[in-house]
Design an enzyme around this catalytic site. Structure first.
Site, short mmCIF file in Angstrom:
data_model
loop_
_atom_site.label_atom_id
_atom_site.label_comp_id
_atom_site.label_asym_id
_atom_site.label_seq_id
_atom_site.Cartn_x
_atom_site.Cartn_y
_atom_site.Cartn_z
N PHE A 297 -3.37 6.81 6.82
CA PHE A 297 -3.41 7.16 8.25
C PHE A 297 -2.04 7.70 8.62
CE2 PHE A 297 -1.94 6.45 12.50
CZ PHE A 297 -3.02 6.78 13.32
N GLU A 298 -2.01 8.85 9.25
CA GLU A 298 -0.76 9.38 9.79
C GLU A 298 -1.11 10.30 10.94
OE1 GLU A 298 0.80 11.63 6.42
OE2 GLU A 298 2.35 10.15 6.05
N ILE A 299 -0.38 10.16 12.03
CA ILE A 299 -0.35 11.24 13.02
C ILE A 299 1.10 11.65 13.05
CG2 ILE A 299 -0.69 11.89 15.44
CD1 ILE A 299 -2.79 9.70 15.67
#
Ligand SMILES: Nc1nc2c(ncn2[C@@H]2O[C@H](COP(=O)(O)OP(=O)(O)O)[C@@H](O)[C@H]2O)c(=O)[nH]1
Ligand SMILES: *[C@@H]1O[C@H](CO)[C@@H](O)[C@H](O)[C@H]1NC(C)=O
Ligand SMILES: *[C@@H]1O[C@H](CO)[C@@H](O)[C@H](O)[C@H]1NC(C)=O
Ligand SMILES: [Mg+2]
Length: 410
Positions: A297-299
């Site tokens: 998960f990465e923003i």
């Protein structure tokens, strides 16, 4: 004989109960809802005369009858608008996947769309070292509410660089296999980690965007997200974000930290003042404590990854060869970069994004939040306050107040 009598008594009792139930349910004092039946997309009332007219028929509720209150009322009568208002950010989802990941990624897309993107309709870029199949494109484009784009990774970004000693790399894979290190003998996994570390943000399809949200197969979102997370990042000057953090397997990165130290010695200008070194080192940089953000998960901000600082960093690491001579993951690579080359407050912890990637769950701390956002995760599964998580340390380093109720959800 006694047994048969009891048997008969039961039958009589059951009959009486059925008759009673019939009278209660047809009694006018207890109205039952009359639902219209739907046929071929046209709402049709059960009342035939209404169905005969061309106008869509409303459910027929006799004036004298109040609507049923026999079920728990849902206080929000009107559904929220399907589409959020306001401008959109220069942002996309991005997924690296194989054709064989099709059903697992379909599941992830469904979660992301249902909980967030159906309102925002952001694009989705799919990247692959092979050509995507028509089946993959057909299904994923039907699930994503924004535009979908499919890119093939150039060979140079998914192969051994010429400075890698193939024999040495092969020997390492053999040794790691014997030690049963996860993905220890995989070549493709190493290409994947190197690609996610240094190339995905430079793919031509990604050059059109400033922000990305990475999604992997078989991930889940458990709560509604009712605001634009990309806009939040921009408005609050964030460059990188996470939901889960943990300690990396030492065996996969024995020389990573020494390589990083060589990089910072060569490029001291890339190390930012007010960074999060304390989060990844307990002795002021002498050693790495193995804390990393879980990068499935990465923003984040693509222009940061495309900056000279990050490119110099990746290039140094790549030349040291640890993606192949060891098994460096993109998670510690991204995390160390974020910890050294971003200011502390440019990294954001999304407590409100409830997330699962096997085997860990981030379930937001705070019951009221979970109720308000229709969360379906079990707070007992939350990994944040577990001893193997580095999230408590993140709170401490940033002098942030831990969320209310965290001790109870320990
Ligand atoms: N195109 C392609 N994608 C891959 C390959 N290996 C892994 N991926 C993708 O890379 C990401 C990470 O891989 P995954 O198997 O989930 O690794 P894990 O989460 O570390 O267990 C996922 O999005 C995968 O779909 C590969 O050989 N080719
Ligand atoms: C989006 O961001 C990219 C990268 O910064 C930039 O090249 C592009 O012009 C931007 N597009 C819009 C519409 O602002
Ligand atoms: C760091 O740099 C020194 C001097 O160039 C070199 O001898 C050493 O092998 C490097 N360490 C790593 C892990 O790359
Ligand atoms: Mg995965």
């Amino acid at each position: 004989m006694a047994g048969q009598q009891r048997y008969l008594r039961y039958i009589v009792f059951a009959l009486v109960a059925i008759v009673l139930l019939f009278f209660i349910s047809s009694s006018s004092s207890v109205p039952s809802a009359q639902w219209p039946t739907y046929k071929g997309g046209q709402p049709q009332s059960q009342d035939q005369s209404a169905a005969d007219s061309n106008a869509p028929a409303a459910p027929q509720t006799p004036q004298s009858e109040k609507p049923s209150t026999g079920t728990t009322p849902n206080p929000g009568n009107a559904l929220p608008p399907a589409t959020a208002g306001g401008p959109r950010m220069n942002a996309t989802f991005v997924t690296l996947a194989r054709n064989s990941d099709i059903w697992e990624i379909a599941e992830s897309i469904r979660h992301v769309e249902d909980r967030f993107n159906r309102k925002f309709n952001y694009d989705w870029v799919f990247l692959n070292d092979d050509d995507f199949s028509d089946e993959f494109k057909k299904l994923t484009s039907s699930l994503v509410s924004g535009k979908t784009k499919y890119g093939k990774i150039p060979k140079e970004h998914w192969s051994f660089p010429e400075w890698i000693d193939q024999d040495k790399a092969a020997k390492v894979r053999e040794e790691m296999k014997e030690k049963k290190i996860i993905y220890g003998d995989s070549i493709s996994y190493r290409h994947m980690c190197r690609y996610e570390s240094g190339f995905f943000f430079r793919h031509p399809l990604m050059m059109d965007y400033e922000w990305y949200w990475r999604v992997e197969p078989s991930v889940k979102l458990f709560c509604d997200i009712e605001y634009d997370t990309f806009k939040y990042m921009a408005d609050n000057k964030k460059k990188y974000s996470f939901t889960l953090s943990l300690y990396e397997y030492v065996e996969t990165i024995p020389t990573l930290w020494d390589t990083v130290k060589n990089f910072t010695a060569t490029y001291p200008q890339h190390v930012v003042k007010g960074n999060s070194l304390k989060w990844i080192s307990e002795d002021d940089g002498k050693t790495y404590n193995h804390c990393h953000f879980w990068s499935n998960f990465e923003i984040g901000n693509l222009n940061w990854l495309r900056s000279d600082a990050y490119i110099d960093y990746f290039t140094s690491l790549d030349h040291a060869g640890g993606f192949f001579y060891e098994r460096w993951g993109d998670a510690p690579v991204h995390s160390i970069a974020a910890a050294l080359m971003l200011k502390k407050d440019e990294i954001h912890f999304f407590n409100d994004i409830a997330y699962y990637h096997v085997p860990f769950t981030h379930c937001p701390t705070g019951e009221q939040y979970r109720l308000d956002h229709k969360c379906s995760c079990n707070p007992k599964d939350n990994f944040d306050w577990n001893g193997y998580s580095c999230t408590a340390r993140f709170y401490e380093v940033n002098e942030m107040e831990k969320p209310e109720g965290y001790e109870k959800e320990h």
